[in-house]
Design a protein around this motif. Structure first.
Motif, PDB file in Angstrom:
ATOM      1  N   VAL A 183      11.202   8.493  -8.581  1.00 43.72           N
ATOM      2  CA  VAL A 183      10.501   7.285  -8.141  1.00 43.72           C
ATOM      3  C   VAL A 183       8.997   7.527  -8.180  1.00 43.72           C
ATOM      4  N   GLN A 184       8.243   6.496  -8.577  1.00 44.04           N
ATOM      5  CA  GLN A 184       6.772   6.572  -8.546  1.00 44.04           C
ATOM      6  C   GLN A 184       6.248   5.798  -7.340  1.00 44.04           C
ATOM      7  N   THR A 233       5.652   9.361  -4.126  1.00 48.48           N
ATOM      8  CA  THR A 233       6.280   9.698  -5.404  1.00 48.48           C
ATOM      9  C   THR A 233       7.380  10.719  -5.134  1.00 48.48           C
ATOM     10  N   GLN A 269       8.164  -1.350  -1.557  1.00 42.88           N
ATOM     11  CA  GLN A 269       7.517  -0.445  -2.508  1.00 42.88           C
ATOM     12  C   GLN A 269       7.522   0.972  -1.956  1.00 42.88           C
ATOM     13  N   GLN A 283      14.759  -4.566  -3.689  1.00 48.52           N
ATOM     14  CA  GLN A 283      14.270  -5.942  -3.810  1.00 48.52           C
ATOM     15  C   GLN A 283      14.633  -6.798  -2.596  1.00 48.52           C
ATOM     16  N   ASP A 341      10.228  -7.473  -1.033  1.00 48.77           N
ATOM     17  CA  ASP A 341      10.396  -6.279  -1.867  1.00 48.77           C
ATOM     18  C   ASP A 341       9.822  -5.064  -1.141  1.00 48.77           C
ATOM     19  N   GLN A 350       6.161   1.795  -6.820  1.00 55.51           N
ATOM     20  CA  GLN A 350       7.290   1.163  -7.512  1.00 55.51           C
ATOM     21  C   GLN A 350       8.146   0.380  -6.514  1.00 55.51           C
ATOM     22  N   VAL A 351       8.668  -0.790  -6.945  1.00 60.28           N
ATOM     23  CA  VAL A 351       9.608  -1.525  -6.083  1.00 60.28           C
ATOM     24  C   VAL A 351      10.935  -0.775  -6.114  1.00 60.28           C
ATOM     25  N   ILE A 352      11.329  -0.260  -4.959  1.00 61.36           N
ATOM     26  CA  ILE A 352      12.583   0.504  -4.913  1.00 61.36           C
ATOM     27  C   ILE A 352      13.754  -0.354  -4.433  1.00 61.36           C
TER      28      ILE A 352
END
Ligand code: AMP
Ligand code: MG
Length: 420
Positions: A149-150, A48, A44, A157, A42, A153-155
């Motif tokens: 997006v933070q 942000t 991340q 997968q 994944d 966060q998983v952007i």
């Protein structure tokens, strides 16, 4: 060797080939090398997005309360405190009765809570601006910090194929290196006394080894790395020496010599190298003789020598294997249903792959023969958009009957318009 000569269905053969296969270990690549690779873990976001509130328009950062009633008949005049370009932080706070000139992408200054596009103003001077139309609401034309997006966060997968859009996502989120599955290195050996290398002029009795090129290109297209071992003569010693050179690869691929001819030594040499032969016959046409097994844990696929049998065998078995090793979860080509123009007749109980051109007919697809279908006839394969699959048990398909088509040229699907 499996001397019983068990003949497998295409589906069973593919299943056996894929059974022991795993995605290869991961390696780190830069974004420039990431296209079409598959994420091994994944991903991340490191940043942000957007990183701060910013303007979506060229215009003026204002306090909404100041301009809520502005209109062409009753413009509101505001004092300009600064100009904020993209890439620069604001210095001033916008107080009541004030505004800042602002460019698209520039950070919104303290105090401001809406952007008025330049088109809704008189354009402003150095000192002030007249607002001719009120913003729709507080927050108008402001792109909020974190709305996309933070950080953390998983952007993307694990298992995701990297497309240009996903590479852009990773870039924007500050991820410059990606963990992707390694590309399978595929050793490629052509076999046959009659063959000369592409580029050489064949003497009487000789032909150019087109499979050398098709296998290299098919491996590249599938995402693997081809290691070309040249052409082996139909002699056990030459075959053995060259095949040994291929056992450092992740997959060994050969073409020719797996049939029952007098000089078909490929299976014999596989055995000498310690191959556990899993199977060597598949109920398909073209391409019945097709050998599969492992030597020292390396999957070995012996494709038949006829050029179309080589290509069709690669499509059915090698490409899915390479995609599995690359970490893809979707292993096969897209399949569509089409009406087969002219129908089809066959006598045997094999799955036939029929080279077809695809053409849209209203909401349906028409598949028509791409030309002569002999297993050595390259011209129709070069033209074909896909392979129509005539099921094993079918002996007659009437004109216009439905058939499943494996699409090789997916660009043809782009002509599909629901409203045509
Ligand atoms: P084989 O499977 O070795 O009996 O070969 C079957 C047919 O495919 C023969 O007509 C060969 O000449 C042809 N063939 C084998 N290898 C190649 C190749 N690398 N390129 C083009 N044709 C080939
Ligand atoms: Mg041969």
């Amino acid at each position: 060797m499996n001397n019983t000569g068990e003949m497998l269905t295409v589906a069973e053969a593919r299943k056996r080939i894929l059974q022991g296969a795993e995605p290869l270990p991961s390696e780190k690549v830069t974004l420039a090398d990431a296209l079409q690779r598959v994420l091994a873990r994944d991903l991340q976001a490191g940043l942000t997005l957007p990183p701060w509130d910013n303007s979506a328009m060229d215009g003026f950062a204002v306090r909404f309360a100041d301009v809520a009633a502005a209109c062409a008949d009753a413009p509101v005049s505001l004092k300009l405190v600064e100009t904020i370009a993209a890439g620069h932080m604001p210095v001033k706070t916008v107080e009541a009765g004030e505004a800042a000139r602002i460019m698209t992408g520039a950070p919104v200054p303290q105090g401001a809570d809406a952007i008025v596009p330049i088109e809704h103003t008189d354009g402003g001077t150095e000192d002030d601006v007249a607002i001719l139309q009120s913003p729709r609401a507080c927050g108008a034309h402001i792109r909020r910090m974190g709305e996309d997006v933070q950080a953390g966060q998983v952007i993307l997968q694990a298992g995701t194929e990297l497309t240009p859009a996903r590479i852009a996502m990773a870039a924007a989120a500050g991820c410059g290196w990606l963990d992707v599955h390694a590309r399978p290195r595929v050793a490629i050996l052509a076999t046959g006394d009659e063959l000369v290398e592409p580029g050489q002029t064949p003497k009487p009795g000789q032909i150019v080894s087109s499979n050398s090129h098709s296998m290299v290109a098919m491996v590249q297209q599938a995402g693997g790395v081809p290691l070309y071992l040249g052409i082996a003569r139909d002699e056990p010693e030459d075959l053995l020496a060259r095949m040994q050179g291929g056992l450092h690869a992740d997959v060994l691929l050969t073409s020719g010599g797996v049939s029952v001819g007098d000089f078909d030594y490929v299976k014999l040499v596989y055995e000498r190298l310690g191959m556990r032969m899993d199977f060597w016959k598949v109920a398909m046409k073209p391409g019945k003789p097709l050998a599969f097994g492992h030597i020292d844990g390396v999957p070995v696929i012996g494709l038949p020598g006829n050029p179309i049998a080589t290509a069709v065998g690669f499509e059915q078995f090698v490409r899915p294997l390479l995609r599995r090793m690359l970490g893809h979860t979707r292993l096969s080509r897209p399949v569509i249903t089409a009406r087969l123009v002219g129908g089809y007749r066959k006598r045997d109980q094999r799955l036939h792959f029929h080279r077809v051109l695809l053409q849209q007919d209203g909401n349906a697809w028409l598949a028509r023969s791409a030309g002569g279908q002999g297993s050595a006839m390259l011209y129709s394969m070069a033209r074909a958009d896909g392979l129509a699959m005539i099921p094993q048990e079918t002996s007659v398909l009437a004109d216009g009957e439905a058939v499943q088509v494996q699409v090789l040229n997916t660009d043809v699907l782009g002509e599909c318009h629901a409203d045509e």
